[in-house]
Motif scaffolding. Structure first.
Motif, PDB file in Angstrom:
ATOM      1  N   ILE A  23       4.688  -4.900   2.407  1.00  0.00           N
ATOM      2  CA  ILE A  23       4.546  -3.624   1.700  1.00  0.00           C
ATOM      3  C   ILE A  23       3.159  -3.022   1.898  1.00  0.00           C
ATOM      4  CG2 ILE A  23       6.293  -4.219  -0.021  1.00  0.00           C
ATOM      5  CD1 ILE A  23       4.000  -4.664  -2.013  1.00  0.00           C
TER       6      ILE A  23
ATOM      7  N   SER B 274       3.068   0.675   3.299  1.00  0.00           N
ATOM      8  CA  SER B 274       2.694   1.643   2.260  1.00  0.00           C
ATOM      9  C   SER B 274       2.143   2.952   2.830  1.00  0.00           C
ATOM     10  CB  SER B 274       1.662   1.021   1.312  1.00  0.00           C
ATOM     11  OG  SER B 274       0.461   0.709   2.016  1.00  0.00           O
TER      12      SER B 274
ATOM     13  N   GLN C 269       6.699   4.499  -0.218  1.00  0.00           N
ATOM     14  CA  GLN C 269       6.861   5.053  -1.563  1.00  0.00           C
ATOM     15  C   GLN C 269       7.891   6.186  -1.577  1.00  0.00           C
ATOM     16  OE1 GLN C 269       4.009   4.250  -0.076  1.00  0.00           O
ATOM     17  NE2 GLN C 269       2.339   3.826  -1.519  1.00  0.00           N
TER      18      GLN C 269
ATOM     19  N   LEU D  36       9.423   5.640  -5.070  1.00  0.00           N
ATOM     20  CA  LEU D  36       8.425   5.072  -5.976  1.00  0.00           C
ATOM     21  C   LEU D  36       7.531   6.174  -6.532  1.00  0.00           C
ATOM     22  CD1 LEU D  36       7.299   1.902  -3.960  1.00  0.00           C
ATOM     23  CD2 LEU D  36       9.159   2.121  -5.625  1.00  0.00           C
TER      24      LEU D  36
ATOM     25  N   TYR E   8       4.568   1.185  -7.271  1.00  0.00           N
ATOM     26  CA  TYR E   8       4.103   0.371  -6.149  1.00  0.00           C
ATOM     27  C   TYR E   8       3.286  -0.829  -6.639  1.00  0.00           C
ATOM     28  CZ  TYR E   8       1.697  -1.086  -1.898  1.00  0.00           C
ATOM     29  OH  TYR E   8       1.204  -1.839  -0.853  1.00  0.00           O
TER      30      TYR E   8
ATOM     31  N   SER F  63      -1.904  -6.757  -1.123  1.00  0.00           N
ATOM     32  CA  SER F  63      -1.003  -5.635  -1.341  1.00  0.00           C
ATOM     33  C   SER F  63      -1.651  -4.261  -1.247  1.00  0.00           C
ATOM     34  CB  SER F  63      -0.336  -5.762  -2.733  1.00  0.00           C
ATOM     35  OG  SER F  63       0.409  -6.954  -2.816  1.00  0.00           O
TER      36      SER F  63
END
Length: 458
Positions: free
Chosen positions: A86, A90, A95, A100, A105, A314
């Motif tokens: 992710i 991203s 998203q 999202l 997220y 992340s």
């Protein structure tokens, strides 16, 4: 005559006519149940008096390295890439593609670790009761399947469930690899070899950045963010099959070793005074885990290490983007951080293998550098984007501190339940009989608190 624990050789046997002191292996009570002893105890006892040369032990070690380490290295690399998918996706519309909004997220990162936390004890129990290599192989296969289905998620609920399930199947890797280290390697051999697979965190950061950069140049077909999960998932599925075929469960049953080499492999690790594996659950060891201060010290250390790790795994792409770099820059500017982590882990592992009792000192140095990096991120002005980027790269030192805490478990915790629940080179010397008793107690699955001749590695 005394034994060098790290040499991989057996202690000299007691000569005929020598006095057998109270508490020696010869006078220890005979185990009343198979649950009292190690799964490799029979092989160990049958050849307890065999002479094994240092050269023979080294040859077996080389064979073990060639079979075990490549599997651990590639598996850990894929695991790090997969859970960080992710991060790379991203900046390519994840998203938007999954709907999202707001803090959704951020929650995906937390939800992964909720699954990881829930599955820790079931995974540990499975690895104790079942052949550990098969558990790890099916785990790799499972997370590949889950990852490759991520592009099918079109809303927060779907991808949240996907991340939770990914966390549950990846929960076995860290404790499983710590157990593998203690089953195949002497305490003095463990730091460098653990860092050899753990440094793939740095390699995967570099490799993932390159893949992310390449994905950024795709102009046709599916949405760009989907390719990240499809590529990583396919690789994991293929490697899971390889792992199931190649990775052995125990030194005593390893097919890549002949009968004599299996004896040597068991004998080498018996010198750790920890045993190798016992598949029976012992309630007293579980309780001992709770009141042992080492458990809570390692717990606090792990919590502290995971705070910067959560940002690195992340949010790196988003953090780098916030400094003012473009989309492709957010990918390739992660590569230096991965290189720093790779070199730090290998150098730290070498130092702790080469010099006794350097693990705690090395952990302190690594964590201090990480703290300095975090301070640079917070303290430097927004206009100093390169200085803040260097601070982010320094945060990658956190991997060294955390990984060495894992070697503290593999080297200093005896009793399979305790070692499993928590996630030496022995410098103290004992008389011959005491050393034999320590090894015997380890093979009877006694914990380090019950085995008075156990020695710690710091």
């Amino acid at each position: 005559m005394e034994k060098d624990i790290d040499s991989g050789t057996k202690p000299t046997t007691v000569e005929e006519g020598d006095a057998i002191t109270q508490g020696s292996p010869q006078s220890l009570p005979i185990p009343t149940s198979s649950s009292d002893v190690d799964d490799t105890y029979e092989l160990y006892k049958q050849h307890a008096t065999d002479d094994i040369s240092a050269d023979e032990a080294k040859r077996v070690l080389r064979k073990i390295d060639l079979r075990i380490l490549p599997i651990l290295i590639v598996t850990y690399l894929l695991q790090y890439l997969d859970k960080n998918g992710i991060n790379y996706a991203s900046v390519y519309g994840l998203q938007k593609g999954t709907g999202l909004v707001g803090q959704d997220y951020s929650w995906l990162s937390s939800i992964f670790y909720f699954g990881y936390l829930v599955a820790q004890y079931p995974a540990g129990y499975a690895m104790q009761r079942l052949p550990i290599a098969k558990v790890l192989g099916f785990t790799t296969l499972g997370w590949g399947i889950i990852l490759i289905t991520t592009p099918a998620c079109y809303n927060f609920a779907g991808i949240a469930v996907n991340r939770f399930l990914l966390g549950t199947v990846e929960a076995a890797i860290n404790p499983g690899f710590v157990l593998m280290m203690s089953m195949w390697y002497t305490a003095s051999e463990q730091p460098l070899r653990l860092e050899a697979y753990y440094c793939t965190n740095g390699v995967s950061t570099m490799f993932g950045g390159l893949i992310g950069y390449a994905v950024g140049h795709i102009t046709t077909g599916l949405a760009k963010w989907m390719y990240v999960f499809l590529i990583f998932g396919a690789c994991s599925i293929a490697w899971g099959v390889v792992s199931l075929i190649v990775l052995p469960d125990l030194p005593a049953t390893a097919r890549f070793l002949n009968e004599r080499e299996r004896i040597v492999a068991v004998d080498r690790v018996a010198g750790n005074r920890q045993g190798i594996k016992n598949h029976n659950f012992k309630v007293n060891q579980a309780w001992q885990t709770l009141y042992d201060p080492k458990t809570w010290i390692l717990f606090v250390m792990a919590i502290g290490a995971q705070i910067p790790n959560s940002a690195i795994t992340s949010f790196t792409s988003i953090i780098v983007g916030s400094f003012g770099f473009d989309t492709l820059g957010t990918q390739y500017l992660q590569i230096p951080g991965g290189a720093i982590q790779f070199l730090a882990l290998l150098i730290g592992g070498y130092i702790c293998t080469r010099y006794p009792n350097m693990r705690c000192i090395t952990m302190i140095v690594a964590n201090t550098i990480c703290i300095v990096g975090a301070a640079m991120l917070v303290g430097l002005p927004d206009s100093n984007k390169w200085g803040r980027l260097v601070g982010l790269w320094l945060c990658f030192f956190q991997g060294l501190g955390f990984s060495l805490s894992l070697t503290m478990v593999s080297s200093n915790i005896a009793g399979v339940n305790k070692k499993r629940d928590r996630e030496a080179e022995t410098e103290g010397t004992a008389g011959l009989v005491e050393e034999q008793e320590a090894i015997e107690k380890g093979m009877r699955d006694e914990t380090e608190l019950d085995n008075k001749y156990f020695r710690y590695s710091l």
